[in-house]
Design a protein around this motif. Structure first.
Motif, PDB file in Angstrom:
ATOM      1  N   PHE A   1       0.872  -1.177   0.000  1.00 17.54           N
ATOM      2  CA  PHE A   1       0.000   0.000   0.000  1.00 17.54           C
ATOM      3  C   PHE A   1       0.909   1.228   0.000  1.00 17.54           C
ATOM      4  CE2 PHE A   1      -2.434   3.416   1.970  1.00 17.54           C
ATOM      5  CZ  PHE A   1      -3.637   3.339   1.283  1.00 17.54           C
ATOM      6  N   ASP A   2       1.036   1.830  -1.159  1.00 23.89           N
ATOM      7  CA  ASP A   2       1.968   2.949  -1.342  1.00 23.89           C
ATOM      8  C   ASP A   2       1.246   4.258  -1.032  1.00 23.89           C
ATOM      9  OD1 ASP A   2       3.909   4.696  -2.017  1.00 23.89           O
ATOM     10  OD2 ASP A   2       4.320   3.868  -3.997  1.00 23.89           O
ATOM     11  N   ALA A   3       1.692   4.926   0.021  1.00 23.49           N
ATOM     12  CA  ALA A   3       1.086   6.203   0.421  1.00 23.49           C
ATOM     13  C   ALA A   3       2.053   7.359   0.225  1.00 23.49           C
ATOM     14  CB  ALA A   3       0.644   6.132   1.878  1.00 23.49           C
ATOM     15  N   THR A   4       2.967   7.226  -0.758  1.00 19.29           N
ATOM     16  CA  THR A   4       4.005   8.236  -0.936  1.00 19.29           C
ATOM     17  C   THR A   4       3.422   9.611  -1.220  1.00 19.29           C
ATOM     18  OG1 THR A   4       5.480   6.525  -1.800  1.00 19.29           O
ATOM     19  CG2 THR A   4       6.070   8.815  -2.235  1.00 19.29           C
ATOM     20  N   THR A   5       2.414   9.671  -2.103  1.00 23.39           N
ATOM     21  CA  THR A   5       1.847  10.962  -2.495  1.00 23.39           C
ATOM     22  C   THR A   5       1.184  11.654  -1.314  1.00 23.39           C
ATOM     23  OG1 THR A   5       1.461  10.115  -4.727  1.00 23.39           O
ATOM     24  CG2 THR A   5       0.286  12.102  -4.091  1.00 23.39           C
ATOM     25  N   VAL A   6       0.359  10.903  -0.576  1.00 22.39           N
ATOM     26  CA  VAL A   6      -0.321  11.500   0.570  1.00 22.39           C
ATOM     27  C   VAL A   6       0.683  11.853   1.668  1.00 22.39           C
ATOM     28  CG1 VAL A   6      -2.119  11.152   2.302  1.00 22.39           C
ATOM     29  CG2 VAL A   6      -2.394  10.194   0.021  1.00 22.39           C
ATOM     30  N   SER A   7       1.696  11.003   1.875  1.00 23.80           N
ATOM     31  CA  SER A   7       2.709  11.294   2.888  1.00 23.80           C
ATOM     32  C   SER A   7       3.468  12.569   2.554  1.00 23.80           C
ATOM     33  CB  SER A   7       3.675  10.116   3.016  1.00 23.80           C
ATOM     34  OG  SER A   7       3.019   8.964   3.480  1.00 23.80           O
ATOM     35  N   ALA A   8       3.749  12.766   1.260  1.00 24.92           N
ATOM     36  CA  ALA A   8       4.432  13.998   0.855  1.00 24.92           C
ATOM     37  C   ALA A   8       3.555  15.219   1.121  1.00 24.92           C
ATOM     38  CB  ALA A   8       4.808  13.915  -0.624  1.00 24.92           C
ATOM     39  N   ALA A   9       2.252  15.098   0.838  1.00 25.36           N
ATOM     40  CA  ALA A   9       1.339  16.215   1.113  1.00 25.36           C
ATOM     41  C   ALA A   9       1.265  16.507   2.610  1.00 25.36           C
ATOM     42  CB  ALA A   9      -0.052  15.892   0.563  1.00 25.36           C
ATOM     43  N   LEU A  10       1.224  15.457   3.427  1.00 28.05           N
ATOM     44  CA  LEU A  10       1.191  15.653   4.873  1.00 28.05           C
ATOM     45  C   LEU A  10       2.478  16.293   5.385  1.00 28.05           C
ATOM     46  CD1 LEU A  10      -0.461  12.285   5.972  1.00 28.05           C
ATOM     47  CD2 LEU A  10      -1.424  14.567   6.286  1.00 28.05           C
ATOM     48  N   HIS A  11       3.613  15.865   4.831  1.00 26.15           N
ATOM     49  CA  HIS A  11       4.889  16.444   5.238  1.00 26.15           C
ATOM     50  C   HIS A  11       4.942  17.930   4.879  1.00 26.15           C
ATOM     51  CE1 HIS A  11       9.028  16.258   6.557  1.00 26.15           C
ATOM     52  NE2 HIS A  11       9.417  16.826   5.440  1.00 26.15           N
ATOM     53  N   ARG A  12       4.441  18.278   3.710  1.00 24.11           N
ATOM     54  CA  ARG A  12       4.412  19.693   3.304  1.00 24.11           C
ATOM     55  C   ARG A  12       3.491  20.502   4.222  1.00 24.11           C
ATOM     56  NH1 ARG A  12       0.817  22.460   0.586  1.00 24.11           N
ATOM     57  NH2 ARG A  12      -0.297  20.578  -0.025  1.00 24.11           N
ATOM     58  N   LEU A  13       2.313  19.945   4.544  1.00 25.71           N
ATOM     59  CA  LEU A  13       1.375  20.656   5.399  1.00 25.71           C
ATOM     60  C   LEU A  13       1.928  20.822   6.811  1.00 25.71           C
ATOM     61  CD1 LEU A  13      -2.017  19.077   4.272  1.00 25.71           C
ATOM     62  CD2 LEU A  13      -1.291  21.453   3.969  1.00 25.71           C
ATOM     63  N   ARG A  14       2.680  19.833   7.294  1.00 27.02           N
ATOM     64  CA  ARG A  14       3.287  19.975   8.611  1.00 27.02           C
ATOM     65  C   ARG A  14       4.295  21.122   8.626  1.00 27.02           C
ATOM     66  NH1 ARG A  14       2.972  14.213   8.722  1.00 27.02           N
ATOM     67  NH2 ARG A  14       5.068  14.043   7.829  1.00 27.02           N
ATOM     68  N   GLY A  15       5.043  21.264   7.516  1.00 21.26           N
ATOM     69  CA  GLY A  15       5.965  22.395   7.428  1.00 21.26           C
ATOM     70  C   GLY A  15       5.237  23.728   7.432  1.00 21.26           C
ATOM     71  N   VAL A  16       4.114  23.799   6.697  1.00 16.14           N
ATOM     72  CA  VAL A  16       3.314  25.030   6.682  1.00 16.14           C
ATOM     73  C   VAL A  16       2.767  25.325   8.071  1.00 16.14           C
ATOM     74  CG1 VAL A  16       1.230  26.096   5.734  1.00 16.14           C
ATOM     75  CG2 VAL A  16       2.731  24.770   4.242  1.00 16.14           C
ATOM     76  N   ARG A  17       2.305  24.269   8.755  1.00 13.72           N
ATOM     77  CA  ARG A  17       1.764  24.452  10.103  1.00 13.72           C
ATOM     78  C   ARG A  17       2.819  25.009  11.056  1.00 13.72           C
ATOM     79  NH1 ARG A  17       0.241  18.988  12.962  1.00 13.72           N
ATOM     80  NH2 ARG A  17       2.509  18.817  12.787  1.00 13.72           N
TER      81      ARG A  17
END
Length: 451
Positions: free
Chosen positions: A318-334
């Motif tokens: 179960f490859d969640a690379t795309t969603v994980s990248a979006a979450l990592h970016r949002l954490r940086g914004v937060r």
């Protein structure tokens, strides 16, 4: 058939005043639910703070009253058996019914009972405080494990040890117990309707997608008498996860920072029995960082001493690379928004009286950033929830398609990332707990055992 419990989060958008039929819009309903939530939080917080001491926790941990009788499992009944609520009264001039007090007392009892687990760990760590808190010897670990209840992970022990070390470094001595180490737990503005009876709340299902909640709400923030309370009829839209055969239970109301009323709706439905042994086909899943789940199918073959597990070795990913990248970016914004918000608040606090106008401007900027920070946090929560349930649905579907009757998940109770801040963020940001809980729920519905 066994029963399967779950909680769905719904949203209430408006209601009607019973009797007059007056329409209550979303904003007004949110305000009145907020009144009730604040009244409940005041009572709960006062009761928890009043009983935040070692002697009270000793009584609660013993589980018996002054006559030696076992305390009821319902929290509000247990507190009343101990006569604890008598020490707490509502604000002067505020009328609160006995049913509302029940909900506040239930919340307080749950909060105090949850603290007992932390207290047990802290007590054991203090009783076996090592010569070097950074590295226990084998004998010290053995002594500590002998005092701890089963199931306490190494991560919990290390976290409590760090907490005690910090207290010791600040005060020059070890704390006497949990109540000295920590202040009274903070309580959220929410209403536990499950502790109330039909004189305060009723719930019925209207059709497949709608439930009707009747609840008595205050008409203002400081209700002076029963005339300042009125019945509100609220229709709740049920999500698709609440099936037609599900039995609805009394919900919990919680006003959110986004101006909505979150309805935590417990529901139960029959589930097929799951056998504990006799499995011959199983799926095993391993957690990852880039790939959230990696699994393989195993089959039990042979008889007697020749029995063994065989696998074809083909991985299920179960490859969640795309969603994980979006979450990592949002954490940086937060983090960036939080840093700017705190910076503006610090500037406003540092300006003296000659610069009040500038200070007000900085506070306005901080408020704008706080709103944006909340939106980003909500987006992260939404993505985490969607990712967790998508991964769980995929895992259970794989088990059903391959004929597996049991599903094994890697146990990472002691997982701790060390040394690299980015690695810590990626590991802590994963939704493994939510995935495991969702797999357990969906597996039970499909008749698949989850280990």
């Amino acid at each position: 058939m066994a029963g399967l419990m779950a909680t769905a989060t719904c949203t209430a958008f408006g209601g009607v005043l019973e009797g007059s039929g007056e329409r209550v819009g979303r904003a007004l309903l949110f305000e009145r639910v907020g009144f009730l939530a604040e009244l409940s939080r005041d009572l709960t917080g006062a009761l928890v703070a009043c009983r935040w001491d070692e002697a009270s926790l000793d009584v609660l941990a013993a589980g018996v009253d002054e006559r030696g009788e076992v305390l009821p499992s319902k929290g509000w009944m247990a507190l009343r058996r101990l006569n604890w609520p008598q020490d707490v009264t509502s604000r002067a001039g505020v009328y609160v019914s006995d049913r509302v007090r029940r909900g506040a007392e239930e919340y307080a009892a749950r909060t105090l009972r949850l603290a007992l687990h932390r207290r047990t760990i802290v007590t054991a760590v203090l009783a076996t405080w090592p010569a070097d808190p950074r590295r226990r010897s084998e004998a010290e670990w053995t002594a500590l494990r002998g005092l701890l209840p089963a199931g306490v992970s190494g991560a919990e022990i290390r976290n409590r040890t760090r907490q005690i070390r910090a207290y010791q470094a600040e005060h020059g001595k070890l704390p006497a117990g949990l109540c000295v180490l920590e202040g009274p737990p903070q309580v959220a503005p929410q209403v536990l309707l499950a502790a109330m009876d039909r004189q305060q709340v009723t719930l019925q299902r209207v059709d497949e997608t709608t439930a009707r909640l009747r609840v008595k709400l205050p008409l203002n923030a400081v209700p002076a008498s029963g005339r300042d309370w009125a019945w509100h009829v609220i229709d709740i839209r049920l999500p698709g996860t609440v099936t037609v055969d599900a039995v609805l239970h009394t919900p919990t109301l919680r006003p959110t920072p986004q101006g909505r009323i979150a309805v935590g709706l417990p529901h139960s439905r029959p589930a097929p029995p799951v056998k504990a042994s006799g499995h011959t086909v199983a799926l095993g899943f391993d957690w990852g960082v880039n790939t959230l789940l990696t699994g393989v199918l195993g089959r039990l073959t042979g008889k007697g001493p020749t029995r063994r597990v065989l696998t074809d070795g083909r991985p299920l990913v179960f490859d969640a690379t795309t969603v994980s990248a979006a979450l990592h970016r949002l954490r940086g914004v937060r983090e960036h928004l939080a840093a700017k918000r705190d910076h503006y608040r610090a500037l406003a606090d540092g300006l003296g009286s000659p610069h009040l106008a500038w200070g007000g401007e900085y506070l306005d900027r901080a408020r704008v950033l706080e709103v944006e920070h909340g939106r980003v946090c909500a987006r992260i929560r939404h993505l985490n929830h969607a990712l967790a349930w998508a991964a769980a649905r995929w895992a259970v579907d794989q088990a059903v398609a391959l004929g597996a009757s049991v599903l094994y998940l890697e146990d990472l109770a002691t997982l701790e990332a060390r040394g690299h801040r980015r690695g810590n963020a990626r590991l802590s940001g994963q939704v493994r707990g939510m995935v495991a809980e969702a797999i357990g729920h969906l597996g039970a519905r499909a008749g698949i055992a989850v280990v």
